[in-house]
Scaffold this motif. Sequence first.
Motif, PDB file in Angstrom:
ATOM      1  N   ASP A 219       0.844  -1.184   0.000  1.00  0.00           N
ATOM      2  CA  ASP A 219       0.000   0.000   0.000  1.00  0.00           C
ATOM      3  C   ASP A 219       0.883   1.238   0.000  1.00  0.00           C
ATOM      4  OD1 ASP A 219      -2.290  -1.478   0.017  1.00  0.00           O
ATOM      5  OD2 ASP A 219      -2.672  -1.274   2.159  1.00  0.00           O
ATOM      6  N   ILE A 220       0.414   2.285  -0.666  1.00  0.00           N
ATOM      7  CA  ILE A 220       1.165   3.537  -0.697  1.00  0.00           C
ATOM      8  C   ILE A 220       0.252   4.687  -0.302  1.00  0.00           C
ATOM      9  CG2 ILE A 220       2.826   2.773  -2.430  1.00  0.00           C
ATOM     10  CD1 ILE A 220       1.201   4.313  -4.519  1.00  0.00           C
ATOM     11  N   GLN A 221       0.856   5.757   0.203  1.00  0.00           N
ATOM     12  CA  GLN A 221       0.117   6.929   0.665  1.00  0.00           C
ATOM     13  C   GLN A 221       0.636   8.173  -0.038  1.00  0.00           C
ATOM     14  OE1 GLN A 221      -2.426   7.246   3.396  1.00  0.00           O
ATOM     15  NE2 GLN A 221      -2.621   9.052   2.100  1.00  0.00           N
ATOM     16  N   ASP A 222      -0.240   8.889  -0.713  1.00  0.00           N
ATOM     17  CA  ASP A 222       0.124  10.157  -1.336  1.00  0.00           C
ATOM     18  C   ASP A 222       0.032  11.266  -0.292  1.00  0.00           C
ATOM     19  OD1 ASP A 222       0.256   9.439  -4.342  1.00  0.00           O
ATOM     20  OD2 ASP A 222      -1.671   8.609  -3.714  1.00  0.00           O
ATOM     21  N   ILE A 223       1.060  12.107  -0.240  1.00  0.00           N
ATOM     22  CA  ILE A 223       1.100  13.208   0.723  1.00  0.00           C
ATOM     23  C   ILE A 223       1.684  14.442   0.055  1.00  0.00           C
ATOM     24  CG2 ILE A 223       1.346  11.684   2.742  1.00  0.00           C
ATOM     25  CD1 ILE A 223       4.353  12.358   2.722  1.00  0.00           C
ATOM     26  N   PHE A 224       1.544  15.595   0.708  1.00  0.00           N
ATOM     27  CA  PHE A 224       2.175  16.830   0.251  1.00  0.00           C
ATOM     28  C   PHE A 224       3.362  17.142   1.160  1.00  0.00           C
ATOM     29  CE2 PHE A 224      -2.039  17.224  -1.577  1.00  0.00           C
ATOM     30  CZ  PHE A 224      -1.786  17.777  -2.821  1.00  0.00           C
ATOM     31  N   VAL A 225       4.481  17.508   0.555  1.00  0.00           N
ATOM     32  CA  VAL A 225       5.694  17.788   1.323  1.00  0.00           C
ATOM     33  C   VAL A 225       6.373  19.047   0.788  1.00  0.00           C
ATOM     34  CG1 VAL A 225       6.092  15.337   1.831  1.00  0.00           C
ATOM     35  CG2 VAL A 225       7.164  16.384  -0.183  1.00  0.00           C
ATOM     36  N   SER A 226       7.225  19.617   1.609  1.00  0.00           N
ATOM     37  CA  SER A 226       8.088  20.727   1.196  1.00  0.00           C
ATOM     38  C   SER A 226       9.245  20.793   2.176  1.00  0.00           C
ATOM     39  CB  SER A 226       7.320  22.053   1.182  1.00  0.00           C
ATOM     40  OG  SER A 226       7.085  22.493   2.507  1.00  0.00           O
ATOM     41  N   THR A 227      10.152  21.718   1.942  1.00  0.00           N
ATOM     42  CA  THR A 227      11.189  21.969   2.949  1.00  0.00           C
ATOM     43  C   THR A 227      10.625  22.901   4.019  1.00  0.00           C
ATOM     44  OG1 THR A 227      12.037  23.887   1.749  1.00  0.00           O
ATOM     45  CG2 THR A 227      13.028  21.741   1.244  1.00  0.00           C
ATOM     46  N   ARG A 228      11.199  22.842   5.185  1.00  0.00           N
ATOM     47  CA  ARG A 228      10.777  23.733   6.262  1.00  0.00           C
ATOM     48  C   ARG A 228      11.065  25.196   5.886  1.00  0.00           C
ATOM     49  NH1 ARG A 228       9.455  22.049  11.076  1.00  0.00           N
ATOM     50  NH2 ARG A 228      10.554  20.063  10.745  1.00  0.00           N
ATOM     51  N   ALA A 229      12.183  25.411   5.197  1.00  0.00           N
ATOM     52  CA  ALA A 229      12.540  26.773   4.787  1.00  0.00           C
ATOM     53  C   ALA A 229      11.513  27.344   3.817  1.00  0.00           C
ATOM     54  CB  ALA A 229      13.928  26.773   4.158  1.00  0.00           C
ATOM     55  N   TYR A 230      11.008  26.512   2.916  1.00  0.00           N
ATOM     56  CA  TYR A 230      10.005  27.014   1.963  1.00  0.00           C
ATOM     57  C   TYR A 230       8.752  27.477   2.702  1.00  0.00           C
ATOM     58  CZ  TYR A 230       6.559  27.321  -1.735  1.00  0.00           C
ATOM     59  OH  TYR A 230       5.586  27.800  -2.577  1.00  0.00           O
ATOM     60  N   LEU A 231       8.312  26.672   3.666  1.00  0.00           N
ATOM     61  CA  LEU A 231       7.114  27.042   4.421  1.00  0.00           C
ATOM     62  C   LEU A 231       7.340  28.319   5.220  1.00  0.00           C
ATOM     63  CD1 LEU A 231       5.866  23.579   5.762  1.00  0.00           C
ATOM     64  CD2 LEU A 231       4.943  24.920   3.866  1.00  0.00           C
ATOM     65  N   GLU A 232       8.519  28.435   5.845  1.00  0.00           N
ATOM     66  CA  GLU A 232       8.805  29.631   6.640  1.00  0.00           C
ATOM     67  C   GLU A 232       8.779  30.877   5.763  1.00  0.00           C
ATOM     68  OE1 GLU A 232      12.516  28.697   8.436  1.00  0.00           O
ATOM     69  OE2 GLU A 232      11.640  27.438  10.024  1.00  0.00           O
ATOM     70  N   ASN A 233       9.361  30.812   4.582  1.00  0.00           N
ATOM     71  CA  ASN A 233       9.367  31.954   3.672  1.00  0.00           C
ATOM     72  C   ASN A 233       7.961  32.269   3.164  1.00  0.00           C
ATOM     73  OD1 ASN A 233      12.135  32.467   3.825  1.00  0.00           O
ATOM     74  ND2 ASN A 233      12.592  30.934   2.245  1.00  0.00           N
TER      75      ASN A 233
END
Length: 293
Positions: free
Chosen positions: A164-178
């Motif tokens: 089984d696989i799970q699709d998720i949304f990800v980014s770097t922490r720096a991208y979110l902070e900016n």
Amino acid sequence: MEQNLSQYKIFYEVAKAGNISKAAKELYISQPAISKAIGKLEDSLGLSLFTRSSRGVQLTSEGEILFEHAREAFEALERGEQELRRIQEFDIGHLRIGVSNTLCKYILLPYLKTFIDQYPHMKVTIESQSTVQTLNRLEQQKIDLGLVAEPSLRKDLSFIPVMDIQDIFVSTRAYLENLYLREGSDTNIFETGNIMLLDENNMTRHHVDEYMAENAIFPHQILEVTTMDLLIEFAKIGLGVACVIRELVQKELDTGVLVEIPLQNSISRRTIGFAYHPSNQAMALKTFLEFLY
């Protein structure tokens, strides 16, 4: 060809032996049965194939022509039988697999390595293509096996689940902070962020689009990418928020290279596995299915 193949076999053996009694011993049938079969073949062709004498039989000029063709045909059949025996003896066969680049790299390769270790003489062809193409070619029986997400609408295919696989949304922490610094801490990431998705021809994209529509998520800025590997790499350099498969970025999540974007409702999990047409009786496919079990 109106004549029975057995008549040509009898003709071939008589021509080789030059004698009906010798051919009878070779074929384990009676001399009268051989003479009758030859007579039927000559009648159906409307010409004589042998001249008879006390010393045996000799091919006519027409018989010589037919014998050359019969010899080529039966020698070809013999080579085919030898090849089949060789395939059975050495587990030689040709397995044709359809798979996307992502599933090939992360899921199929480990299976193939173990399989080839056990069956080193097996020929394997990989068709790198979309899941839709793989399913279509499976239904047409132009490939033996497909590694795909479980095809809910393809009831004519058999399916062996792998994981089984799970699709998720990800980014770097720096991208979110900016992003929060520029748009405010209460900003809607999907409206103000750069959302990176696979292109619209991809089955994963269809799955994610359905989820977003059901949950009233409407990205304002979408960057389409052709492969999952590129999505992951773009996310790692801080280009935006990428929809990826969790199992493929677990290391990055564990080490903090990437962070998962919380969702009010998770994207439904999908099952990856091997699909095949149940009427396919190819030896190579049977061997691989036995290997899976």
